[in-house]
Design a protein around this motif. Structure first.
Motif, PDB file in Angstrom:
ATOM      1  N   GLY A  22       0.800  -1.228   0.000  1.00 21.36           N
ATOM      2  CA  GLY A  22       0.000   0.000   0.000  1.00 21.36           C
ATOM      3  C   GLY A  22       0.830   1.273   0.000  1.00 21.36           C
ATOM      4  N   HIS A  23       2.117   1.141   0.301  1.00 21.36           N
ATOM      5  CA  HIS A  23       2.925   2.357   0.438  1.00 21.36           C
ATOM      6  C   HIS A  23       3.985   2.479  -0.633  1.00 21.36           C
ATOM      7  CE1 HIS A  23       0.608   3.238   3.927  1.00 21.36           C
ATOM      8  NE2 HIS A  23       0.749   1.958   4.252  1.00 21.36           N
TER       9      HIS A  23
ATOM     10  N   CYS B 136      -0.840  10.357   2.391  1.00 21.08           N
ATOM     11  CA  CYS B 136      -1.164   9.015   2.882  1.00 21.08           C
ATOM     12  C   CYS B 136      -1.076   9.007   4.412  1.00 21.08           C
ATOM     13  CB  CYS B 136      -0.162   8.019   2.295  1.00 21.08           C
ATOM     14  SG  CYS B 136      -0.462   6.312   2.781  1.00 21.08           S
TER      15      CYS B 136
ATOM     16  N   CYS C  25       0.694   7.262   6.123  1.00 22.40           N
ATOM     17  CA  CYS C  25       2.086   7.039   6.531  1.00 22.40           C
ATOM     18  C   CYS C  25       2.914   8.313   6.491  1.00 22.40           C
ATOM     19  CB  CYS C  25       2.722   5.981   5.633  1.00 22.40           C
ATOM     20  SG  CYS C  25       3.120   6.575   3.979  1.00 22.40           S
TER      21      CYS C  25
ATOM     22  N   ASN D 259       3.689   9.962   3.700  1.00 25.09           N
ATOM     23  CA  ASN D 259       4.171  10.131   2.325  1.00 25.09           C
ATOM     24  C   ASN D 259       3.014  10.623   1.445  1.00 25.09           C
ATOM     25  OD1 ASN D 259       5.819   9.911   0.080  1.00 25.09           O
ATOM     26  ND2 ASN D 259       5.683   7.682  -0.029  1.00 25.09           N
TER      27      ASN D 259
ATOM     28  N   CYS E  60       0.900   7.442  -2.195  1.00 29.60           N
ATOM     29  CA  CYS E  60       1.014   5.993  -2.026  1.00 29.60           C
ATOM     30  C   CYS E  60      -0.200   5.314  -2.669  1.00 29.60           C
ATOM     31  CB  CYS E  60       0.999   5.613  -0.546  1.00 29.60           C
ATOM     32  SG  CYS E  60       2.438   6.140   0.379  1.00 29.60           S
TER      33      CYS E  60
END
Ligand code: ZN
Length: 341
Positions: free
Chosen positions: A180-181, A191, A193, A195, A198
């Motif tokens: 997913g990333h 995202c 996360c 980032n 993603c």
């Protein structure tokens, strides 16, 4: 789904004597079950996680549910060989430590493997849920014969697990397969996360719902707004799929766009790993051909012809049992590997 606390025991005897205890620790429920070598669930037990109560309460619930299962009438505790636990990542599988799961607030470096092993006196192995699901599909599900299998779960988030040369691939620190990333659009949406762009921020259920909310907030005419009945925060990917089924152009555009991104991500994986089988599971697969047709088309268009033609793309088979069967597969694999001294 069974009510919390309800015990469910199969009538027929297991296909052989050995049983494996799988524990699926999720953000909303904890399922413990006994699984035979053939992948048949012979008994199971549900508890709600109530993650907000924090680590100690959740661990206690997990232990209580498992104790209840093992002491139930008709359960042969002596037949249980080992325990496998599927937990929301990230974890240290080697040490059996749950490091900092986003779905379990307040958890930090919890030696859950050791705690369960001490409580029940059985060898215990931990794996993150997506890796466990890959192992479950590989052992009991659609991937039984595949030596090279990529498993992807597309739901509110996007995760994955890689079986390469017949074995789970964990990477240097056990964090491999964060499907997913992978970055798909460098300047794309933010995202979870931290980032940007993603795959999860572009093609997950959360991403689909977010895109729909933005369009509704802009005042775009769409059935999604009607389905949400004025509660734009309540817009879900499911509503977008419903609106698309009813012919809503905006909803169709949102889904088409998300599926293109998903297809691009899958084409990248096919080119990187040359799998014979790409298994996609998770809530979004309820859309059926709406997901699988564009993904197949994009893989065929973007991956190398030889790798694209070598890969079968199939829907995951274990459904709601994937967590439990995956956890049992983790236990079985650990015993076969003789990882426990
Ligand atoms: Zn990300």
């Amino acid at each position: 789904m069974k009510r919390t606390g309800e015990l469910d025991i199969a009538k027929e005897p297991p296909s052989n004597k050995d049983l494996f205890l799988g524990i699926d620790l999720g953000g909303t429920k904890i399922v413990a079950g006994l699984v035979d070598r053939g992948g048949r669930i012979v008994a199971r037990q549900h508890r709600t996680t109530q993650a907000r109560d924090g680590q100690d309460a959740v661990v206690r619930r997990l232990m209580d549910g498992t104790t209840h299962l093992l002491s139930a009438e008709g359960v042969d505790r002596a037949a249980v060989v080992a325990i496998g636990v599927a937990t929301p990542g990230p974890i240290d599988a080697r040490l059996g430590v749950v490091t900092a799961p986003p779905n379990l607030p307040g958890w930090r470096d919890v030696p859950l493997g050791r705690m369960i092993q001490d409580e029940f006196g059985l060898p215990t192995s931990l794996e993150n849920d997506a890796n466990a699901a890959a192992m479950g599909e590989h052992r009991f599900g659609v991937g039984c014969d595949a030596e090279h299998l990529i498993y992807v779960t597309a739901s509110t988030g996007i995760g994955g697990g890689f079986i390469l040369d017949g074995r789970l691939y964990r990477g240097a620190t056990g964090a491999a397969a964060e499907v997913g990333h992978m970055t798909i659009l460098p300047h794309g949406p933010l995202c979870g996360c931290g980032n940007r762009g993603c795959l999860e921020a572009l093609a997950s259920g959360t991403a689909i719902a977010r895109e729909a909310r933005e369009r509704v907030a802009r005042g775009v005419a769409t059935l999604i707004a009607e389905l949400a009945q004025g509660d734009s925060d309540g817009i879900s990917a499911k509503m977008v799929a419903q609106a698309a089924d009813l012919g809503d152009a905006e909803a169709n555009e949102i889904l088409d766009q998300a599926m293109i991104f998903l297809g691009v991500g899958m084409a990248n994986l096919v080119n990187l790993f040359n799998p014979q089988l790409l298994v996609i599971g998770g809530g979004l697969t309820k859309m059926g051909p709406r997901l699988f047709d564009p993904v197949r088309r994009i893989v065929d268009r973007r991956a190398f012809p030889a790798t694209a033609s070598a890969v079968e793309i199939k829907r995951a088979q274990l459904g709601d049992d994937v967590g439990l069967l995956g956890a049992a597969a983790v236990a079985m694999t650990a015993i076969e590997d003789n990882r426990h001294e």
